[in-house]
Design a protein around this motif. Sequence first.
Motif, PDB file in Angstrom:
ATOM      1  N   ILE A   1       0.914  -1.264   0.112  1.00  8.72           N
ATOM      2  CA  ILE A   1      -0.052  -0.075  -0.215  1.00  8.72           C
ATOM      3  C   ILE A   1       0.921   1.257   0.062  1.00  8.72           C
ATOM      4  N   TYR A   2       1.871   1.160   0.782  1.00  4.50           N
ATOM      5  CA  TYR A   2       2.787   2.410   0.899  1.00  4.50           C
ATOM      6  C   TYR A   2       3.592   2.585  -0.441  1.00  4.50           C
ATOM      7  N   ASP A   3       4.128   1.509  -1.142  1.00  3.69           N
ATOM      8  CA  ASP A   3       4.550   1.702  -2.350  1.00  3.69           C
ATOM      9  C   ASP A   3       3.888   2.122  -3.564  1.00  3.69           C
ATOM     10  N   PHE A   4       2.496   1.853  -3.426  1.00  3.41           N
ATOM     11  CA  PHE A   4       1.587   2.301  -4.337  1.00  3.41           C
ATOM     12  C   PHE A   4       1.475   3.871  -4.426  1.00  3.41           C
TER      13      PHE A   4
ATOM     14  N   PRO B   1      -4.793  -6.778  -6.451  1.00  4.45           N
ATOM     15  CA  PRO B   1      -4.636  -5.658  -7.284  1.00  4.45           C
ATOM     16  C   PRO B   1      -3.926  -4.497  -6.284  1.00  4.45           C
ATOM     17  N   GLN B   2      -3.153  -3.788  -6.761  1.00  8.44           N
ATOM     18  CA  GLN B   2      -2.572  -2.780  -5.764  1.00  8.44           C
ATOM     19  C   GLN B   2      -3.037  -1.574  -6.169  1.00  8.44           C
ATOM     20  N   ASP B   3      -3.795  -1.224  -7.091  1.00  7.18           N
ATOM     21  CA  ASP B   3      -4.277  -0.121  -7.376  1.00  7.18           C
ATOM     22  C   ASP B   3      -5.843   0.267  -7.124  1.00  7.18           C
ATOM     23  N   GLU B   4      -6.486  -0.822  -6.451  1.00  6.77           N
ATOM     24  CA  GLU B   4      -7.892  -0.727  -6.316  1.00  6.77           C
ATOM     25  C   GLU B   4      -8.049  -0.602  -4.710  1.00  6.77           C
ATOM     26  N   VAL B   5      -8.859   0.389  -4.418  1.00  6.98           N
ATOM     27  CA  VAL B   5      -9.273   0.958  -3.088  1.00  6.98           C
ATOM     28  C   VAL B   5      -9.769  -0.458  -1.996  1.00  6.98           C
ATOM     29  N   LEU B   6     -10.790  -1.300  -2.840  1.00  2.97           N
ATOM     30  CA  LEU B   6     -11.233  -2.340  -2.106  1.00  2.97           C
ATOM     31  C   LEU B   6     -10.268  -3.196  -1.797  1.00  2.97           C
ATOM     32  N   ALA B   7      -9.275  -3.660  -2.915  1.00  2.00           N
ATOM     33  CA  ALA B   7      -8.340  -4.608  -2.325  1.00  2.00           C
ATOM     34  C   ALA B   7      -7.288  -4.301  -1.467  1.00  2.00           C
ATOM     35  N   GLN B   8      -6.879  -2.799  -1.481  1.00  2.00           N
ATOM     36  CA  GLN B   8      -6.096  -2.208  -0.702  1.00  2.00           C
ATOM     37  C   GLN B   8      -6.781  -2.314   1.000  1.00  2.00           C
TER      38      GLN B   8
END
Length: 498
Positions: free
Chosen positions: A197-200, A343-350
């Motif tokens: 999450i931080y990396d994204f 996925p790293q770019d989806e809010v739900l996955a985060q």
Amino acid sequence: MTVPTEPQQTAVVSRLANSQKNGVHTRGQVNQAYELNDVEHGANGSPPDGKAANDSQPDGGGGGGHGIDTAHPTNYLETIMHIFKGNVGPGLYAMGQAFYNGGIIVSPILTVLLGIACIHIQHQLLNAAKKIRCKLPDSTKYPDFAETVELCFEHGPVKFRRWSRPMRLAVNVFICVTQFGFCTVYFGFISNNLKQIYDFYGIHLDIRLHMLIILVPILLPALIRNFKYLAWCMTLANVGMVLGICLTAYYAVQDLPSITERDYFSSWRQLPLYFGTAIFAFEGIALVLPLQNAMKNPEDFGRPLGVLNVGMGIVTFIFTGLGFVGYLKWGDGVKSSLTLNLPQDEVLAQSVKVMVSFGILLGYALQFFIAIQIMLPTVLKKVSLGKDHPVLVELGFRTFMVLITFAIAESILNVGALISLIGALCSTALALVFPPVLELILGLAESECPSSEGTSTDAQPTRMSIFVWVKNILILVLALFIFITGTVESLDAIRHLE
């Protein structure tokens, strides 16, 4: 045949019987299995007889073990939920990588067979505790895991009785190492999820720095000395874990490839890593006796459609299903935690990663508490300040042990290999070694001296059947295979971390 009563055996039985009546372990240790009703009183605001309000203790140790809510005796459904909570943790999310190490066809078969074996072995522990309970005067509860092992050796063949104390110590050591191993895994599990999450969002930090960041949030709940105050941790952790499982499964079943794209069987070299991870995931055997003691109707626990069979059946299904779709979905790229493949770019996955990390973070305190309660009496006795300043010593010891798990996590960054190593080293002993040994010990004792209850003096010794011998020897051979090969391959994977 009459076996002479030995003073040592009589003393041990008397000592343990008295400790069970008082709810306290020998050598100052709180008997977790017999303390359930005391926790209940403490949770309601009134301390049990003869105890201070802050003396409430956890409900049992081990395996993927989470705390058991003992505010009231549990019913059938509640106990199944405790079975679920006690077996679901990082091991579940690692099943995708376990299936990668086993193969898409072989792994489901092995997981189901392993689940059946674990259920049978847990029944062996229940049966051993039931038999040994009959030998204890005034006993209303089953002994805990360590006590069961000690008493079985005490009532076994004469030549094995001297091993009773060492065997009890061995069980407690394996439980402590397993629990602290879980805690070490939690550091890596949380840090890897948060790093993505931080990396994204452009905050690139070393994984070790992420572990340092979560050190204080992990330490603070671990300093809580009273188990009833950890109830909120358990509730929040369960919510995060359940939501995380559902959403991870949702992502995993999207656009699944053909099964032919995956290896049906990986390799013999990778297979030990599968077993180590799977045993780690299934290792909740230390919860069995405390859960049975906590039920309104304990007889509902071990019957054919009882809590143990149904609950572990559900757990086996979840492990098999999520491991299968996880490996099928992400293939050779499946990571040590399925959440790392989201996925790293989806809010739900985060949000899934945050929820699961939050649940694991709070779960650290629960796993940590169990091991601390086993070790603390000895620490207070050995440290000179323990008598005059027990609270200070306990808080210092808790802080020290958190730092130990932190230091190990900092030095071993391969979470998947660490999970497999803990499973091969410690979970194997608790889940696959001790219960079969207890069945053999009690069987040999009956062969040497048949029970005199309700029988005549002419009672003949009963020999164990060949089936019992073969079954338990096969289980022990499997345990030895997992122990040796799993340890070697896990250490090799840790050494070769890229």
